[in-house]
Write an enzyme that holds these catalytic residues in place. Structure first.
Site, PDB file in Angstrom:
ATOM      1  CD  GLU A  17      -1.353  11.315   2.912  1.00 51.73           C
ATOM      2  OE1 GLU A  17      -2.121  11.335   1.932  1.00 51.73           O
ATOM      3  OE2 GLU A  17      -0.918  10.280   3.445  1.00 51.73           O
ATOM      4  CE1 TYR A 143      -5.741   2.203  -3.230  1.00 49.13           C
ATOM      5  CE2 TYR A 143      -7.786   2.465  -4.476  1.00 49.13           C
ATOM      6  CZ  TYR A 143      -7.074   2.557  -3.286  1.00 49.13           C
ATOM      7  OH  TYR A 143      -7.705   3.015  -2.153  1.00 49.13           O
ATOM      8  CG  HIS A 147      -8.207  -1.735  -3.583  1.00 53.66           C
ATOM      9  ND1 HIS A 147      -8.346  -2.787  -2.694  1.00 53.66           N
ATOM     10  CD2 HIS A 147      -8.340  -0.606  -2.850  1.00 53.66           C
ATOM     11  CE1 HIS A 147      -8.567  -2.311  -1.483  1.00 53.66           C
ATOM     12  NE2 HIS A 147      -8.575  -0.987  -1.551  1.00 53.66           N
ATOM     13  CE  LYS A 163     -12.663   5.749  -5.918  1.00 53.78           C
ATOM     14  NZ  LYS A 163     -11.704   5.152  -4.966  1.00 53.78           N
ATOM     15  CE  LYS A 270      10.316   9.781   8.302  1.00 54.72           C
ATOM     16  NZ  LYS A 270      10.996   8.617   7.683  1.00 54.72           N
TER      17      LYS A 270
END
Length: 286
Positions: A17, A143, A147, A163, A270
């Site tokens: 990501e 999660y 959450h 969802k 990074k």
């Protein structure tokens, strides 16, 4: 390529990501970092949307560059809590025009001062909207520790099922630092009938300041073993970075050894962190 197709392959996948710059003045340095990560040839890369959609204009640009210049499959984040239906439709149109077919549908962070939701309150509503707007592959967040706004884990999994039923093709977890928490979560969601692929999200903690922020953002449990690493190496930046990469790599190895084939690394832009983890998995990823 759609990520749902990548996840069907009988192989271990590793993805990274990246996040867009907060200001135009830092665009070039961020673009350079994302290009260096793309040069590692991950299975796909995700590009975040920014709090409140503040960096949304850069999300499309970076995602498009990664796809066209580096032939990387891209997952573009899209959050909705501060958006109108018209804004979401415009963003989806831009993604479609750039040939980006994978979208991670998120509610997004509630702005300080309370919710300013326009047309959406929940990510499931955004999932349905994206499903109606075209042939996108849709991802969602999950999660393992619940959450932070959920009353309990049972309620959180019920919302997750909503969802998925709305049209999610796969899920990616929030960061976690104890693999046993993830294994328990996986058992519970499968028991509730959630059968879409679930990608394990790993955050390498490479400096001590990240610890407090990570806990605040995710509510993640920090195992004593990791706290000992921070206590011992937190004041030595080079040692802390090395120890953080090793800890994350060990998490990944344990996940793969236990049959979890899809790993997503929150690289924090990074390249050296992404490269360090990938190099340590060179034989495992073959």
């Amino acid at each position: 390529m759609k990520i749902s197709e990548i996840l069907k392959q009988d192989k271990v996948t590793l993805s990274f990501e990246v996040f867009p710059p907060k200001t135009n003045s830092t665009y070039e340095s961020v673009a350079q970092a994302t290009q260096e990560i793309a040069a590692l040839h991950p299975d796909f890369m995700s590009v975040t949307y920014g709090a409140g959609g503040g960096t949304s204009e850069h999300t499309v640009h970076i995602a498009s560059d990664l796809k066209t210049q580096y032939d990387v499959t891209v997952l573009a984040h899209l959050s909705c809590v501060s958006s109108t239906r018209e804004q979401v439709a415009l963003m989806l149109q831009q993604l479609r025009q750039h040939g980006i077919e994978n979208v991670l549908a998120l509610r997004g962070d509630i702005p300080e001062g309370g919710c300013v939701a326009h047309d959406y309150r929940y990510a499931s509503e955004l999932v349905r909207e994206i499903k109606a707007q075209g042939d996108f592959c849709i991802g969602g967040a999950c999660y393992p520790e619940g959450h932070v706004e959920s009353v309990n884990k049972t309620e959180d999994i019920l919302h997750l099922k909503e969802k998925v039923d709305a049209g999610c093709d796969f899920l990616t977890t929030q960061m976690f630092f104890d693999n046993n928490i993830f294994y328990n979560f996986l058992y519970r969601v499968r028991e509730k009938g959630i059968q879409v692929p679930i990608i394990a999200g790993i955050m390498p903690i490479t400096n001590a300041k990240q610890v407090e922020r990570a806990i605040k953002m995710s509510g993640a449990n920090m195992p004593e073993r990791f706290r000992a690493i921070v206590d011992r190496f937190g004041n030595n930046p080079a040692a802390m970075k090395q120890a953080g990469v090793i800890y994350a790599t060990e998490q990944v190895i344990d996940l793969i050894a236990n049959g979890i084939n899809h790993i997503h690394i929150y690289t924090m832009n990074k390249p050296e962190v992404a490269a360090g983890i990938q190099a340590s998995l060179s034989e495992i990823l073959k």
